[in-house]
Design an enzyme around this catalytic site. Structure first.
Site, mmCIF file in Angstrom:
data_model
loop_
_atom_site.group_PDB
_atom_site.id
_atom_site.type_symbol
_atom_site.label_atom_id
_atom_site.label_comp_id
_atom_site.label_asym_id
_atom_site.label_seq_id
_atom_site.Cartn_x
_atom_site.Cartn_y
_atom_site.Cartn_z
ATOM 1 N N PRO A 110 0.787 -1.238 0.000
ATOM 2 C CA PRO A 110 0.000 0.000 0.000
ATOM 3 C C PRO A 110 0.818 1.287 0.000
ATOM 4 O O PRO A 110 0.248 2.368 -0.113
ATOM 5 C CB PRO A 110 -0.814 -0.109 1.284
ATOM 6 C CG PRO A 110 0.075 -0.878 2.212
ATOM 7 C CD PRO A 110 0.788 -1.876 1.343
ATOM 8 N N GLY A 111 2.157 1.211 0.174
ATOM 9 C CA GLY A 111 2.954 2.416 0.049
ATOM 10 C C GLY A 111 3.883 2.735 1.197
ATOM 11 O O GLY A 111 4.606 3.731 1.144
ATOM 12 N N LYS A 113 6.701 1.312 2.181
ATOM 13 C CA LYS A 113 8.108 1.324 1.778
ATOM 14 C C LYS A 113 8.369 2.403 0.736
ATOM 15 O O LYS A 113 9.437 3.014 0.726
ATOM 16 C CB LYS A 113 8.516 -0.068 1.298
ATOM 17 C CG LYS A 113 8.428 -1.115 2.428
ATOM 18 C CD LYS A 113 8.757 -2.508 1.955
ATOM 19 C CE LYS A 113 8.712 -3.499 3.117
ATOM 20 N NZ LYS A 113 7.337 -3.780 3.595
ATOM 21 N N GLU A 131 2.390 -1.352 -8.856
ATOM 22 C CA GLU A 131 1.503 -2.354 -8.252
ATOM 23 C C GLU A 131 0.651 -2.961 -9.361
ATOM 24 O O GLU A 131 -0.001 -2.234 -10.124
ATOM 25 C CB GLU A 131 0.616 -1.713 -7.183
ATOM 26 C CG GLU A 131 -0.452 -2.623 -6.619
ATOM 27 C CD GLU A 131 0.084 -3.924 -6.035
ATOM 28 O OE1 GLU A 131 -0.484 -4.992 -6.347
ATOM 29 O OE2 GLU A 131 1.074 -3.874 -5.287
ATOM 30 N N ARG A 136 -5.378 -1.872 -5.594
ATOM 31 C CA ARG A 136 -4.275 -1.614 -4.660
ATOM 32 C C ARG A 136 -3.371 -0.489 -5.179
ATOM 33 O O ARG A 136 -2.816 0.283 -4.386
ATOM 34 C CB ARG A 136 -3.461 -2.895 -4.451
ATOM 35 C CG ARG A 136 -4.168 -3.919 -3.571
ATOM 36 C CD ARG A 136 -3.456 -5.268 -3.567
ATOM 37 N NE ARG A 136 -2.059 -5.183 -3.199
ATOM 38 C CZ ARG A 136 -1.596 -5.121 -1.954
ATOM 39 N NH1 ARG A 136 -2.458 -5.124 -0.935
ATOM 40 N NH2 ARG A 136 -0.305 -5.055 -1.714
ATOM 41 N N ASP A 176 9.691 -6.153 -2.748
ATOM 42 C CA ASP A 176 9.055 -6.583 -1.504
ATOM 43 C C ASP A 176 7.942 -7.537 -1.930
ATOM 44 O O ASP A 176 6.794 -7.142 -2.128
ATOM 45 C CB ASP A 176 8.506 -5.377 -0.739
ATOM 46 C CG ASP A 176 7.897 -5.767 0.596
ATOM 47 O OD1 ASP A 176 8.549 -6.500 1.354
ATOM 48 O OD2 ASP A 176 6.760 -5.343 0.875
ATOM 49 N N CYS A 229 7.682 -10.883 4.111
ATOM 50 C CA CYS A 229 7.224 -10.931 5.502
ATOM 51 C C CYS A 229 6.840 -12.363 5.841
ATOM 52 O O CYS A 229 5.779 -12.637 6.373
ATOM 53 C CB CYS A 229 6.070 -9.950 5.746
ATOM 54 S SG CYS A 229 4.627 -10.221 4.686
#
Length: 461
Positions: A110-111, A113, A131, A136, A176, A229
Site C-alpha cells: 500500500p505504500g 516502503k 503495483e 491496490r 518486496d 514478511c
C-alpha cells in the site's frame, strides 16, 4: 490477546527448523504485535501531537517510532506521519536510496516502503512505485499523494511488461515480494487461513518470475533488495541462492544488523555462506513482525539483461491526451503565476482532463498503464483551472501568494466538506492555500467571508 491457531504442519516444520529456539518462537507468535509510524522528512516540522503518544524509537530507523496513529488526525491526513509496522521499516533503511537516483519499488502497495524510499531521496530523482492490481495501485497513489512527493510515478503494470520499458534503467530496485505471510500471523490471524504446506513453494515460484523481471531493469552496478514478511526458507534463503546461481554477476552485500536482527540461515538453502549476509527478523528477538531482507549488487561490468519476450503493445490509460494544448497551457500558467509564482513544473502532461508535472528522469510514459504520472497539479474545467490537493501537500505557506490559517475546528469543517466562514476584516477573493498549525491542508476559494471547499469528496470524513 488473540490466540493464533497455528496449522500442525507449520508447527512441525518450524520446530525442526528452529531447534532450541522453537518454544520461544512459537510463544512470540502468541504474543502482542507491534504498531509503529514514521515521521515524514519531507515536512520541515515535527508532528508533536503524534510524537507525544509514541512509546519508543524503532532501532536503526531515525524517523521510526513505536505507537499508534490516529487516521483522522491532522498529522496523518496531511502526510506528516505514516503508519508502518516496525520490522517493515528496516527494508527502506537497507535499500538506502540516495537523492537523484532512479529507484523502482516493484510491488509497492500500500505504500509504506515507497514513502520511506522517497523520503530518504529527499524527493529528488525518480521513484517508480508499481503495483499490478489496480485497486491496490489506487490506494498506493493516494498514500503517496498524502506524503507530498513530486518525483514519484505510480504504475499499474505486470513486472514483465514494465521490464520491456526500463531495461537496465534503475540504480536501485526493491522487490518486496507477495509472499505466504507467515511473519504476519499474529498481527493478522486471518493470514493463517490462507496457509497450507504447499503455499510457500507456490509463492517462491511466483517470486522468482518477479525477480527475473527486476533483473532486466537493474543497471550495471545497481542494487537489488529483496524482502518478504515470511519465515519460509523456500521464499527467503532458497530464492536468494537461486538468484546467485542464475546471475553470476550478482554478489551479496552485508546488511548492518541493528539490535534484535539475525543473520539469515545458509543451512536452510544450499549452504552458501554468502547467504548469511541477508537478515532475518524473528518476533522472539525483535519488537516487530517476521521479515527477511537480502541486499545484492550487480557487477558494474555486467551486460544489461535482455527482455525475455516481446509483449503486445497497447496504449496506456489516457495516453492519447498526454499533450497539453496551448489554451490549457495558458490557463495553467496564468493560475500558477498568480498563486504559486516560484513553482517550476518539470514536464507538463495531461491525463484526461488532469494536469501533472512529469519527473524529468521519467524517460517515457508511452505504452504504460499509469495511475499518476508525477505530481498532480489540478483539473481543467471549462475555461478555468482548479488546483489539486496533491500539489497543496507539497507546498508551505511560504510558497504561495496567499494562505489562510484555519483553527482545528475550521479544519474539521473543511475535511467534512463544509464551507468555512471567516471572521474579521475581508480579505481579497480568490484561491488560498489552507493551513492549520503549519500543516498544509488543501485549497480553498475565498468569496467574501466564505471559503468554498475543494477537499476531494472521496476523502471527506
Amino acid at each position: 490477546m488473540t490466540v493464533v491457531e497455528l496449522p500442525d504442519a507449520f508447527v512441525e516444520k518450524y520446530r525442526k527448523l528452529m531447534g532450541e529456539e522453537a518454544d520461544a518462537f512459537f510463544h512470540a507468535l502468541q504474543g502482542q504485535s507491534y504498531s509503529g509510524f514514521r515521521v515524514n522528512p519531507l515536512k520541515n516540522v515535527q508532528p508533536r501531537h503524534t510524537l507525544a503518544k509514541a512509546t519508543g524509537s524503532v532501532p536503526g530507523v531515525a524517523p521510526g517510532y513505536y505507537g499508534q496513529v490516529d487516521g483522522k488526525s491532522l498529522d496523518h491526513v496531511t502526510g506528516w506521519v505514516y503508519s508502518q509496522e516496525p520490522s517493515a521499516m528496516q527494508v527502506g533503511e537497507v535499500v538506502d536510496p540516495q537523492p537523484g537516483e532512479k529507484v523502482l519499488d516493484l510491488c509497492a502497495a500500500p505504500g509504506g516502503k515507497s514513502t520511506h524510499l522517497i523520503g530518504k531521496m529527499h524527493d529528488q530523482g525518480l521513484l517508480v512505485a508499481n503495483e499490478i492490481f489496480t485497486k491496490r495501485a489506487r490506494v498506493l497513489a493516494s498514500n503517496l499523494e498524502r506524503w507530498g512527493t513530486a518525483n514519484t510515478v505510480v504504475a499499474n503494470e505486470d513486472p514483465q511488461k514494465l521490464a520491456q520499458n526500463f531495461a537496465g534503467f534503475f540504480d536501485r530496485i526493491l522487490v518486496d515480494a507477495p509472499c505466504s505471510g507467515e511473519g504476519m500471523f499474529r498481527k493478522d490471524p486471518q493470514a493463517v487461513s490462507y496457509w497450507n504446506p504447499d503455499y510457500p513453494a507456490e509463492c517462491a515460484n511466483r517470486q522468482r518470475k518477479i525477480l527475473g523481471s527486476a533483473m532486466q531493469m537493474l543497471k550495471p552496478g545497481g542494487v537489488l533488495v529483496y524482502s518478504t514478511c515470511t519465515f519460509s526458507p523456500e521464499e527467503d534463503e532458497q530464492n536468494i541462492a537461486w538468484l546467485l546461481q542464475q546471475y553470476p554477476d550478482l554478489k551479496m552485500l552485508a546488511i548492518d544488523l541493528v539490535s534484535g536482527m539475525d543473520h539469515a540461515r545458509p543451512e536452510w538453502a544450499d549452504g552458501n555462506p554468502e547467504l548469511a549476509k541477508a537478515a532475518r527478523l524473528f518476533p522472539h528477538h525483535f519488537k516487530g513482525e517476521g521479515h527477511f531482507i537480502a541486499k545484492l549488487q550487480l557487477s558494474p561490468t555486467a551486460k544489461v539483461a535482455a527482455a525475455h519476450s516481446k509483449l503486445k503493445k497497447k496504449k496506456g490509460r489516457g495516453q492519447q491526451s498526454w499533450k497539453v494544448g496551448r489554451d490549457e497551457q495558458q490557463l495553467f500558467t496564468k493560475w500558477q503565476s498568480q498563486n504559486v509564482p516560484a513553482f517550476k513544473a518539470q514536464r507538463l502532461v495531461k491525463f484526461g482532463d488532469q494536469l501533472y508535472s512529469l519527473p524529468d528522469a521519467m524517460t517515457s510514459i508511452d505504452n504504460l498503464d499509469l495511475i499518476t504520472p508525477g505530481l498532480h497539479l489540478g483539473t481543467f474545467k471549462k475555461n478555468r483551472f482548479e488546483p489539486a490537493l496533491a500539489w497543496a501537500l507539497t507546498l508551505t505557506a511560504r510558497d504561495v501568494v496567499k494562505h489562510i490559517e484555519l483553527t482545528q475546528e475550521q479544519w474539521r469543517q473543511y475535511v467534512h466538506g463544509d464551507v468555512v466562514n471567516l471572521q474579521g476584516p475581508a480579505q481579497g477573493n480568490g484561491w488560498y492555500l489552507l493551513t492549520c498549525e503549519d500543516h498544509s491542508c488543501g485549497w480553498g476559494k475565498l468569496v467574501n467571508h466564505t471559503v468554498k471547499n475543494f477537499f476531494p469528496k472521496g476523502l471527506r470524513f
